[in-house]
Design an enzyme around this catalytic site. Structure first.
Site: not given
Ligand code: NDP
Length: 449
Positions: A129, A169
Protein backbone atom coordinates in the site's frame (compact mmCIF):
# COMPACT_ATOMS: atom_id res chain seq x y z
CA UNK A 1 -3.81 -9.19 26.69
CA UNK A 2 -7.24 -10.69 27.29
CA UNK A 3 -8.63 -12.84 24.52
CA UNK A 4 -5.32 -13.31 22.74
CA UNK A 5 -3.88 -16.84 22.51
CA UNK A 6 -0.84 -17.30 24.75
CA UNK A 7 1.43 -18.26 21.82
CA UNK A 8 0.59 -14.99 20.09
CA UNK A 9 1.02 -12.58 22.99
CA UNK A 10 4.79 -12.13 22.55
CA UNK A 11 4.31 -11.50 18.85
CA UNK A 12 1.77 -8.77 19.49
CA UNK A 13 3.92 -7.23 22.25
CA UNK A 14 6.81 -7.10 19.79
CA UNK A 15 4.60 -5.38 17.16
CA UNK A 16 3.63 -2.71 19.72
CA UNK A 17 7.22 -2.19 20.78
CA UNK A 18 8.70 -2.07 17.24
CA UNK A 19 6.02 0.21 15.75
CA UNK A 20 5.31 2.90 18.36
CA UNK A 21 2.52 5.39 17.71
CA UNK A 22 0.99 3.45 14.82
CA UNK A 23 -2.44 2.82 16.36
CA UNK A 24 -4.21 1.73 13.16
CA UNK A 25 -1.46 -0.77 12.36
CA UNK A 26 -1.67 -2.21 15.90
CA UNK A 27 -5.45 -2.52 15.52
CA UNK A 28 -5.18 -4.34 12.17
CA UNK A 29 -2.57 -6.78 13.50
CA UNK A 30 -4.52 -7.46 16.67
CA UNK A 31 -7.68 -8.15 14.69
CA UNK A 32 -5.91 -10.86 12.68
CA UNK A 33 -4.04 -12.36 15.65
CA UNK A 34 -7.33 -12.62 17.57
CA UNK A 35 -8.47 -15.19 14.97
CA UNK A 36 -5.29 -17.25 14.81
CA UNK A 37 -5.43 -19.11 18.15
CA UNK A 38 -7.04 -22.27 16.69
CA UNK A 39 -4.65 -22.12 13.72
CA UNK A 40 -1.43 -22.16 15.75
CA UNK A 41 -2.87 -24.89 17.97
CA UNK A 42 -3.33 -27.07 14.87
CA UNK A 43 -0.18 -25.92 12.99
CA UNK A 44 2.59 -24.97 15.45
CA UNK A 45 5.04 -24.66 12.53
CA UNK A 46 3.62 -21.19 11.80
CA UNK A 47 4.97 -19.99 15.14
CA UNK A 48 8.10 -22.14 15.11
CA UNK A 49 9.24 -20.86 11.71
CA UNK A 50 8.40 -17.29 12.80
CA UNK A 51 5.93 -16.97 9.93
CA UNK A 52 3.60 -14.69 11.89
CA UNK A 53 6.45 -12.51 13.16
CA UNK A 54 7.81 -12.20 9.64
CA UNK A 55 4.34 -11.34 8.33
CA UNK A 56 4.13 -8.41 10.75
CA UNK A 57 7.36 -6.88 9.43
CA UNK A 58 7.07 -5.28 5.96
CA UNK A 59 9.56 -6.58 3.41
CA UNK A 60 10.39 -2.99 2.41
CA UNK A 61 9.23 0.50 3.47
CA UNK A 62 9.92 3.51 1.30
CA UNK A 63 9.41 7.09 2.51
CA UNK A 64 10.22 10.00 0.22
CA UNK A 65 9.93 13.75 -0.26
CA UNK A 66 7.44 15.01 -2.86
CA UNK A 67 8.21 18.63 -3.78
CA UNK A 68 5.90 20.44 -6.21
CA UNK A 69 4.87 23.98 -7.14
CA UNK A 70 1.27 25.17 -6.62
CA UNK A 71 -0.65 27.53 -8.91
CA UNK A 72 0.51 30.55 -6.88
CA UNK A 73 4.15 29.61 -7.51
CA UNK A 74 4.75 28.45 -3.92
CA UNK A 75 6.87 25.36 -3.34
CA UNK A 76 4.91 22.67 -1.47
CA UNK A 77 6.41 19.63 0.25
CA UNK A 78 4.52 16.42 0.91
CA UNK A 79 5.60 13.02 2.13
CA UNK A 80 5.22 9.90 -0.02
CA UNK A 81 5.04 6.30 1.17
CA UNK A 82 5.10 2.83 -0.30
CA UNK A 83 5.08 -0.14 2.03
CA UNK A 84 5.85 -3.39 0.20
CA UNK A 85 4.53 -5.73 2.81
CA UNK A 86 4.56 -9.29 1.52
CA UNK A 87 5.33 -10.85 -1.86
CA UNK A 88 4.97 -14.56 -1.06
CA UNK A 89 1.99 -14.94 -3.41
CA UNK A 90 2.90 -12.47 -6.16
CA UNK A 91 4.02 -8.89 -6.84
CA UNK A 92 3.01 -6.37 -4.17
CA UNK A 93 -0.46 -5.08 -4.97
CA UNK A 94 -2.48 -2.37 -3.26
CA UNK A 95 -3.67 1.17 -3.73
CA UNK A 96 -2.31 4.66 -3.19
CA UNK A 97 -4.15 6.99 -0.82
CA UNK A 98 -3.88 10.79 -1.04
CA UNK A 99 -5.36 12.28 2.13
CA UNK A 100 -3.97 14.68 4.77
CA UNK A 101 -4.34 11.99 7.47
CA UNK A 102 -1.88 9.63 5.74
CA UNK A 103 1.19 8.65 7.78
CA UNK A 104 3.21 5.47 8.11
CA UNK A 105 0.76 3.81 10.55
CA UNK A 106 -2.16 4.17 8.10
CA UNK A 107 -0.15 2.86 5.18
CA UNK A 108 1.05 -0.12 7.23
CA UNK A 109 -2.44 -1.00 8.45
CA UNK A 110 -3.73 -0.90 4.89
CA UNK A 111 -0.76 -2.88 3.56
CA UNK A 112 -1.13 -5.51 6.27
CA UNK A 113 -4.86 -5.97 5.54
CA UNK A 114 -4.06 -6.15 1.86
CA UNK A 115 -1.92 -9.29 2.30
CA UNK A 116 -4.87 -11.33 3.57
CA UNK A 117 -7.42 -9.75 1.26
CA UNK A 118 -5.30 -10.48 -1.81
CA UNK A 119 -4.71 -14.02 -0.61
CA UNK A 120 -8.48 -14.53 -0.18
CA UNK A 121 -9.09 -13.64 -3.83
CA UNK A 122 -7.09 -16.74 -4.77
CA UNK A 123 -5.14 -14.65 -7.28
CA UNK A 124 -1.33 -14.39 -7.53
CA UNK A 125 -0.86 -11.04 -5.80
CA UNK A 126 1.11 -10.02 -2.73
CA UNK A 127 0.24 -7.13 -0.41
CA UNK A 128 1.37 -3.51 -0.39
CA UNK A 129 0.00 0.00 0.00
CA UNK A 130 1.16 3.56 -0.43
CA UNK A 131 0.12 7.16 -0.55
CA UNK A 132 0.81 10.66 0.60
CA UNK A 133 -0.41 13.31 3.01
CA UNK A 134 -1.23 15.44 -0.06
CA UNK A 135 -4.84 16.73 -0.03
CA UNK A 136 -6.30 16.88 -3.54
CA UNK A 137 -9.42 18.67 -2.26
CA UNK A 138 -9.62 22.21 -3.63
CA UNK A 139 -6.55 21.73 -5.85
CA UNK A 140 -6.70 22.49 -9.57
CA UNK A 141 -6.16 19.76 -12.18
CA UNK A 142 -2.77 21.29 -12.96
CA UNK A 143 -1.73 21.12 -9.30
CA UNK A 144 -2.87 17.50 -9.00
CA UNK A 145 -0.91 16.69 -12.16
CA UNK A 146 2.29 18.33 -10.91
CA UNK A 147 1.96 16.54 -7.60
CA UNK A 148 1.39 13.15 -9.28
CA UNK A 149 4.38 13.71 -11.58
CA UNK A 150 6.64 14.51 -8.65
CA UNK A 151 5.32 11.52 -6.68
CA UNK A 152 6.01 9.16 -9.58
CA UNK A 153 9.46 10.63 -10.19
CA UNK A 154 10.52 8.83 -7.02
CA UNK A 155 8.06 5.91 -7.00
CA UNK A 156 8.85 4.65 -10.53
CA UNK A 157 12.14 3.03 -9.47
CA UNK A 158 10.36 0.83 -6.93
CA UNK A 159 7.45 -0.50 -9.01
CA UNK A 160 6.92 -2.67 -12.09
CA UNK A 161 4.49 -5.25 -13.42
CA UNK A 162 6.44 -8.10 -11.78
CA UNK A 163 7.48 -6.11 -8.70
CA UNK A 164 4.81 -3.83 -7.30
CA UNK A 165 1.57 -2.72 -8.94
CA UNK A 166 -0.19 0.26 -7.29
CA UNK A 167 -3.84 1.28 -7.87
CA UNK A 168 -6.27 3.87 -6.45
CA UNK A 169 -7.74 4.39 -2.99
CA UNK A 170 -9.09 7.46 -1.16
CA UNK A 171 -8.24 10.58 -3.20
CA UNK A 172 -6.79 8.56 -6.09
CA UNK A 173 -9.13 7.81 -8.98
CA UNK A 174 -8.89 7.68 -12.77
CA UNK A 175 -7.52 11.23 -13.08
CA UNK A 176 -4.62 10.60 -10.69
CA UNK A 177 -3.82 7.15 -12.14
CA UNK A 178 -3.65 8.82 -15.58
CA UNK A 179 -1.10 11.42 -14.45
CA UNK A 180 0.92 8.77 -12.60
CA UNK A 181 0.94 6.42 -15.58
CA UNK A 182 1.88 9.26 -17.95
CA UNK A 183 4.90 10.14 -15.83
CA UNK A 184 5.95 6.49 -15.44
CA UNK A 185 5.82 6.03 -19.22
CA UNK A 186 7.78 9.21 -19.79
CA UNK A 187 10.58 8.36 -17.34
CA UNK A 188 10.98 4.70 -18.30
CA UNK A 189 10.18 5.02 -22.01
CA UNK A 190 8.06 1.87 -21.64
CA UNK A 191 4.34 1.41 -22.24
CA UNK A 192 4.10 -1.04 -19.37
CA UNK A 193 0.33 -1.28 -18.86
CA UNK A 194 0.67 -3.81 -16.03
CA UNK A 195 2.49 -1.36 -13.73
CA UNK A 196 -0.68 0.36 -12.48
CA UNK A 197 -4.32 -0.67 -12.34
CA UNK A 198 -7.42 1.49 -12.41
CA UNK A 199 -6.39 2.84 -15.82
CA UNK A 200 -8.83 4.40 -18.28
CA UNK A 201 -10.49 2.09 -20.79
CA UNK A 202 -8.73 3.56 -23.83
CA UNK A 203 -5.26 3.12 -22.31
CA UNK A 204 -5.18 -0.35 -20.82
CA UNK A 205 -7.91 -0.25 -18.17
CA UNK A 206 -10.49 -2.92 -17.45
CA UNK A 207 -14.25 -2.76 -17.64
CA UNK A 208 -15.85 -2.84 -14.17
CA UNK A 209 -12.68 -1.71 -12.31
CA UNK A 210 -14.27 1.59 -11.14
CA UNK A 211 -17.40 -0.28 -10.05
CA UNK A 212 -15.65 -3.34 -8.65
CA UNK A 213 -15.23 -2.57 -4.96
CA UNK A 214 -18.77 -1.26 -4.45
CA UNK A 215 -20.35 -3.94 -6.62
CA UNK A 216 -18.24 -6.62 -4.94
CA UNK A 217 -19.35 -5.56 -1.45
CA UNK A 218 -22.97 -5.80 -2.55
CA UNK A 219 -22.42 -9.20 -4.23
CA UNK A 220 -20.88 -10.44 -0.98
CA UNK A 221 -23.89 -9.15 1.00
CA UNK A 222 -26.21 -10.78 -1.52
CA UNK A 223 -24.54 -14.11 -0.72
CA UNK A 224 -25.20 -13.58 2.99
CA UNK A 225 -28.85 -12.87 2.24
CA UNK A 226 -29.08 -15.77 -0.19
CA UNK A 227 -27.94 -18.24 2.49
CA UNK A 228 -31.03 -17.31 4.50
CA UNK A 229 -33.35 -17.47 1.51
CA UNK A 230 -33.55 -13.67 1.38
CA UNK A 231 -32.56 -10.94 -1.08
CA UNK A 232 -32.06 -7.15 -1.33
CA UNK A 233 -35.66 -6.77 -2.50
CA UNK A 234 -37.41 -4.23 -0.25
CA UNK A 235 -34.41 -3.69 2.07
CA UNK A 236 -33.49 -0.25 3.47
CA UNK A 237 -29.75 0.27 3.16
CA UNK A 238 -27.45 2.96 4.57
CA UNK A 239 -24.09 3.51 2.86
CA UNK A 240 -21.51 5.91 4.29
CA UNK A 241 -19.21 7.90 2.00
CA UNK A 242 -19.96 9.15 -1.49
CA UNK A 243 -16.74 8.28 -3.26
CA UNK A 244 -15.85 5.52 -5.64
CA UNK A 245 -16.83 2.61 -3.40
CA UNK A 246 -20.03 4.15 -2.01
CA UNK A 247 -21.42 5.33 -5.36
CA UNK A 248 -21.08 1.91 -6.97
CA UNK A 249 -22.46 0.17 -3.91
CA UNK A 250 -25.54 2.41 -4.22
CA UNK A 251 -25.80 1.52 -7.89
CA UNK A 252 -25.72 -2.25 -7.33
CA UNK A 253 -28.11 -2.19 -4.33
CA UNK A 254 -30.65 -0.34 -6.47
CA UNK A 255 -30.17 -2.80 -9.35
CA UNK A 256 -30.90 -5.65 -6.92
CA UNK A 257 -34.12 -4.10 -5.61
CA UNK A 258 -32.93 -2.49 -2.35
CA UNK A 259 -33.27 1.19 -1.45
CA UNK A 260 -30.30 3.22 -0.28
CA UNK A 261 -31.74 5.95 1.93
CA UNK A 262 -28.58 7.74 3.15
CA UNK A 263 -24.99 8.47 2.20
CA UNK A 264 -22.35 10.93 3.40
CA UNK A 265 -19.05 12.73 3.09
CA UNK A 266 -16.75 14.09 5.78
CA UNK A 267 -19.00 17.15 6.27
CA UNK A 268 -22.26 15.29 7.05
CA UNK A 269 -24.90 13.02 5.56
CA UNK A 270 -28.05 13.18 3.47
CA UNK A 271 -31.26 11.22 3.90
CA UNK A 272 -33.58 10.56 0.98
CA UNK A 273 -36.32 8.15 1.98
CA UNK A 274 -37.42 7.65 -1.62
CA UNK A 275 -33.96 6.32 -2.44
CA UNK A 276 -30.75 8.15 -3.37
CA UNK A 277 -30.88 9.62 -6.88
CA UNK A 278 -27.75 7.98 -8.27
CA UNK A 279 -27.45 10.14 -11.38
CA UNK A 280 -27.57 13.27 -9.24
CA UNK A 281 -25.03 11.86 -6.81
CA UNK A 282 -22.66 11.05 -9.68
CA UNK A 283 -23.13 14.52 -11.15
CA UNK A 284 -22.28 16.17 -7.81
CA UNK A 285 -19.25 13.99 -7.15
CA UNK A 286 -17.77 13.46 -10.62
CA UNK A 287 -18.82 16.44 -12.71
CA UNK A 288 -19.02 19.22 -10.13
CA UNK A 289 -16.43 17.69 -7.75
CA UNK A 290 -18.90 19.03 -5.20
CA UNK A 291 -20.10 18.22 -1.68
CA UNK A 292 -22.95 16.03 -0.48
CA UNK A 293 -24.81 18.99 1.09
CA UNK A 294 -25.63 20.21 -2.44
CA UNK A 295 -27.87 17.16 -2.98
CA UNK A 296 -31.15 18.26 -1.29
CA UNK A 297 -31.34 21.57 -3.12
CA UNK A 298 -30.45 20.07 -6.50
CA UNK A 299 -32.84 17.14 -6.07
CA UNK A 300 -35.82 19.33 -5.23
CA UNK A 301 -37.18 16.39 -3.18
CA UNK A 302 -37.82 15.91 0.52
CA UNK A 303 -34.19 14.86 1.01
CA UNK A 304 -32.31 16.66 3.78
CA UNK A 305 -28.74 17.22 4.91
CA UNK A 306 -27.51 16.65 8.48
CA UNK A 307 -24.20 18.23 9.44
CA UNK A 308 -23.90 16.75 12.91
CA UNK A 309 -24.49 13.34 14.49
CA UNK A 310 -23.91 10.05 12.76
CA UNK A 311 -25.27 8.53 9.57
CA UNK A 312 -25.73 5.27 11.50
CA UNK A 313 -28.70 6.87 13.32
CA UNK A 314 -30.71 6.43 10.11
CA UNK A 315 -32.73 3.20 10.56
CA UNK A 316 -31.84 0.45 8.09
CA UNK A 317 -31.83 -3.32 7.52
CA UNK A 318 -28.32 -3.35 6.08
CA UNK A 319 -25.37 -1.01 6.74
CA UNK A 320 -22.43 -0.72 4.34
CA UNK A 321 -19.67 1.54 5.73
CA UNK A 322 -17.78 2.68 2.61
CA UNK A 323 -15.87 5.83 3.72
CA UNK A 324 -12.83 5.32 5.94
CA UNK A 325 -11.25 3.52 8.92
CA UNK A 326 -12.90 3.65 12.36
CA UNK A 327 -15.94 5.58 11.11
CA UNK A 328 -18.41 3.30 12.91
CA UNK A 329 -17.80 3.05 16.68
CA UNK A 330 -19.45 1.30 19.62
CA UNK A 331 -22.13 3.97 20.06
CA UNK A 332 -23.01 3.75 16.36
CA UNK A 333 -23.18 -0.04 16.59
CA UNK A 334 -25.60 0.16 19.52
CA UNK A 335 -27.93 2.45 17.56
CA UNK A 336 -27.81 0.19 14.51
CA UNK A 337 -28.66 -2.85 16.64
CA UNK A 338 -31.52 -1.00 18.39
CA UNK A 339 -32.91 0.06 15.02
CA UNK A 340 -33.00 -3.54 13.78
CA UNK A 341 -30.03 -3.62 11.40
CA UNK A 342 -29.24 -7.29 10.61
CA UNK A 343 -26.19 -7.16 8.33
CA UNK A 344 -23.07 -4.96 8.29
CA UNK A 345 -20.58 -5.43 5.44
CA UNK A 346 -17.44 -3.30 5.20
CA UNK A 347 -16.87 -1.64 1.81
CA UNK A 348 -14.12 0.51 3.36
CA UNK A 349 -11.00 -0.83 5.06
CA UNK A 350 -11.48 -1.36 8.83
CA UNK A 351 -14.38 1.14 9.15
CA UNK A 352 -15.76 -0.58 12.26
CA UNK A 353 -13.91 -0.24 15.56
CA UNK A 354 -13.16 -3.39 17.58
CA UNK A 355 -15.90 -2.41 20.04
CA UNK A 356 -18.43 -2.13 17.22
CA UNK A 357 -17.56 -5.55 15.80
CA UNK A 358 -17.82 -7.08 19.29
CA UNK A 359 -21.27 -5.55 19.77
CA UNK A 360 -22.44 -6.87 16.41
CA UNK A 361 -21.28 -10.37 17.34
CA UNK A 362 -23.06 -10.18 20.72
CA UNK A 363 -26.28 -8.96 19.10
CA UNK A 364 -26.23 -11.63 16.37
CA UNK A 365 -25.78 -9.06 13.58
CA UNK A 366 -23.96 -10.67 10.65
CA UNK A 367 -20.69 -8.84 10.13
CA UNK A 368 -18.55 -9.14 6.99
CA UNK A 369 -15.02 -7.69 7.35
CA UNK A 370 -13.52 -5.50 4.63
CA UNK A 371 -10.73 -7.88 3.74
CA UNK A 372 -13.41 -10.23 2.40
CA UNK A 373 -16.32 -7.94 1.52
CA UNK A 374 -14.31 -5.28 -0.34
CA UNK A 375 -11.86 -7.61 -2.09
CA UNK A 376 -13.70 -7.15 -5.40
CA UNK A 377 -11.63 -4.05 -6.19
CA UNK A 378 -8.26 -5.71 -6.00
CA UNK A 379 -9.61 -8.87 -7.63
CA UNK A 380 -10.69 -6.83 -10.64
CA UNK A 381 -7.29 -5.13 -10.61
CA UNK A 382 -5.83 -8.62 -10.97
CA UNK A 383 -8.22 -9.19 -13.89
CA UNK A 384 -6.92 -5.93 -15.38
CA UNK A 385 -3.35 -7.29 -15.03
CA UNK A 386 -4.43 -10.51 -16.79
CA UNK A 387 -5.91 -8.53 -19.68
CA UNK A 388 -2.77 -6.37 -19.90
CA UNK A 389 -0.49 -9.43 -19.93
CA UNK A 390 -2.46 -11.05 -22.75
CA UNK A 391 -3.10 -7.72 -24.56
CA UNK A 392 -6.79 -8.50 -24.42
CA UNK A 393 -9.86 -6.64 -23.20
CA UNK A 394 -13.01 -8.26 -21.96
CA UNK A 395 -16.61 -7.07 -22.13
CA UNK A 396 -18.40 -5.47 -19.19
CA UNK A 397 -20.72 -8.48 -18.83
CA UNK A 398 -17.89 -11.02 -18.82
CA UNK A 399 -15.82 -9.03 -16.32
CA UNK A 400 -18.80 -8.48 -14.03
CA UNK A 401 -19.58 -12.21 -14.10
CA UNK A 402 -15.96 -12.95 -13.14
CA UNK A 403 -16.23 -10.46 -10.26
CA UNK A 404 -19.48 -11.96 -9.04
CA UNK A 405 -18.08 -15.47 -9.11
CA UNK A 406 -14.89 -14.34 -7.28
CA UNK A 407 -17.02 -12.74 -4.54
CA UNK A 408 -19.10 -15.91 -4.23
CA UNK A 409 -15.87 -17.90 -3.93
CA UNK A 410 -14.52 -15.61 -1.18
CA UNK A 411 -17.82 -15.78 0.67
CA UNK A 412 -17.90 -19.56 0.56
CA UNK A 413 -14.23 -19.88 1.55
CA UNK A 414 -14.84 -17.69 4.62
CA UNK A 415 -17.78 -19.82 5.73
CA UNK A 416 -16.04 -23.16 5.06
CA UNK A 417 -12.92 -22.07 6.94
CA UNK A 418 -14.92 -20.73 9.88
CA UNK A 419 -16.69 -24.08 10.07
CA UNK A 420 -13.42 -26.04 9.83
CA UNK A 421 -11.91 -24.08 12.75
CA UNK A 422 -14.94 -24.38 15.00
CA UNK A 423 -16.50 -20.92 14.61
CA UNK A 424 -19.39 -21.51 12.18
CA UNK A 425 -20.89 -18.37 10.64
CA UNK A 426 -18.00 -16.16 11.83
CA UNK A 427 -16.88 -14.26 8.72
CA UNK A 428 -14.08 -12.49 10.60
CA UNK A 429 -12.42 -15.73 11.69
CA UNK A 430 -13.07 -17.32 8.29
CA UNK A 431 -11.52 -14.41 6.36
CA UNK A 432 -8.50 -14.06 8.63
CA UNK A 433 -7.72 -17.76 8.76
CA UNK A 434 -8.31 -18.52 5.08
CA UNK A 435 -6.28 -15.45 4.05
CA UNK A 436 -3.51 -16.24 6.51
CA UNK A 437 -3.00 -19.96 5.86
CA UNK A 438 -2.50 -19.52 2.12
CA UNK A 439 0.21 -16.86 2.61
CA UNK A 440 1.77 -18.74 5.52
CA UNK A 441 2.08 -21.96 3.50
CA UNK A 442 3.72 -20.06 0.64
CA UNK A 443 6.15 -18.44 3.10
CA UNK A 444 7.07 -21.83 4.55
CA UNK A 445 7.71 -23.17 1.06
CA UNK A 446 9.90 -20.22 0.08
CA UNK A 447 12.23 -20.56 3.06
CA UNK A 448 13.56 -17.86 5.36
CA UNK A 449 13.50 -14.88 2.99
P1 NDP B 1 -12.89 8.12 -2.36
O1 NDP B 1 -11.80 9.10 -2.16
O2 NDP B 1 -13.45 7.94 -3.72
O3 NDP B 1 -14.11 8.43 -1.38
C1 NDP B 1 -13.93 8.45 0.01
C2 NDP B 1 -15.24 8.86 0.64
O4 NDP B 1 -15.11 8.70 2.06
C3 NDP B 1 -15.60 10.33 0.41
O5 NDP B 1 -16.98 10.47 0.39
C4 NDP B 1 -14.99 11.01 1.63
O6 NDP B 1 -15.58 12.24 1.97
C5 NDP B 1 -15.24 9.99 2.70
N1 NDP B 1 -14.20 10.13 3.73
C6 NDP B 1 -12.85 10.02 3.57
N2 NDP B 1 -12.22 10.27 4.73
C7 NDP B 1 -13.19 10.54 5.62
C8 NDP B 1 -13.17 10.85 7.00
N3 NDP B 1 -12.01 10.97 7.68
N4 NDP B 1 -14.37 11.04 7.61
C9 NDP B 1 -15.53 10.92 6.93
N5 NDP B 1 -15.60 10.62 5.62
C10 NDP B 1 -14.46 10.44 4.98
O7 NDP B 1 -12.31 6.73 -1.79
P2 NDP B 1 -12.82 5.26 -2.08
O8 NDP B 1 -14.29 5.24 -2.25
O9 NDP B 1 -11.97 4.68 -3.13
O10 NDP B 1 -12.41 4.51 -0.71
C11 NDP B 1 -13.32 4.42 0.39
C12 NDP B 1 -12.87 3.29 1.31
O11 NDP B 1 -12.85 2.05 0.59
C13 NDP B 1 -11.46 3.44 1.90
O12 NDP B 1 -11.44 2.85 3.18
C14 NDP B 1 -10.62 2.58 0.97
O13 NDP B 1 -9.41 2.14 1.58
C15 NDP B 1 -11.57 1.43 0.70
N6 NDP B 1 -11.30 0.65 -0.48
C16 NDP B 1 -11.23 1.23 -1.71
C17 NDP B 1 -11.00 0.46 -2.82
C18 NDP B 1 -11.05 1.03 -4.20
O14 NDP B 1 -11.03 0.24 -5.15
N7 NDP B 1 -11.13 2.33 -4.39
C19 NDP B 1 -10.71 -0.98 -2.71
C20 NDP B 1 -10.90 -1.51 -1.37
C21 NDP B 1 -11.15 -0.71 -0.32
P3 NDP B 1 -14.80 13.62 1.70
O15 NDP B 1 -14.87 13.81 0.24
O16 NDP B 1 -15.53 14.63 2.48
O17 NDP B 1 -13.39 13.40 2.20
Amino acid sequence: MPGLDEKLQDIYAEVLQRNPGEAEFHQAVREVLDSLGPVVAKHPQYVDAAVIRRLCEPERQIIFRVPWVDDAGTVQINRGFRVEFNSALGPYKGGLRFHPSVYLGIVKFLGFEQIFKNSLTGMPIGGGKGGSDFDPKGRSDAEVMRFCQSFMTELYRHIGEHTDVPAGDIGVGGREIGYLFGQYKRITNRYESGVLTGKGLSWGGSQVRPEATGYGTVFFTEQILDRRGDSFEGKRVVISGSGNVAIHAVEKVHQLGGTVVACSDSSGYIVDDKGIDLELLKEIKYERRGRIHEYPELSGSTAYFVDSGSIWEVPCDIALPCATQNELNGADARVLVENGCRIVAEGANMPCTPEATRLFAEAGVTFAPGKAANAGGVATSALEMQQNASRDSWSFEHTEQRLESIMRGIHDRCLETAEEYGTPGDYVAGANIAGFTQVADAMLALGIV
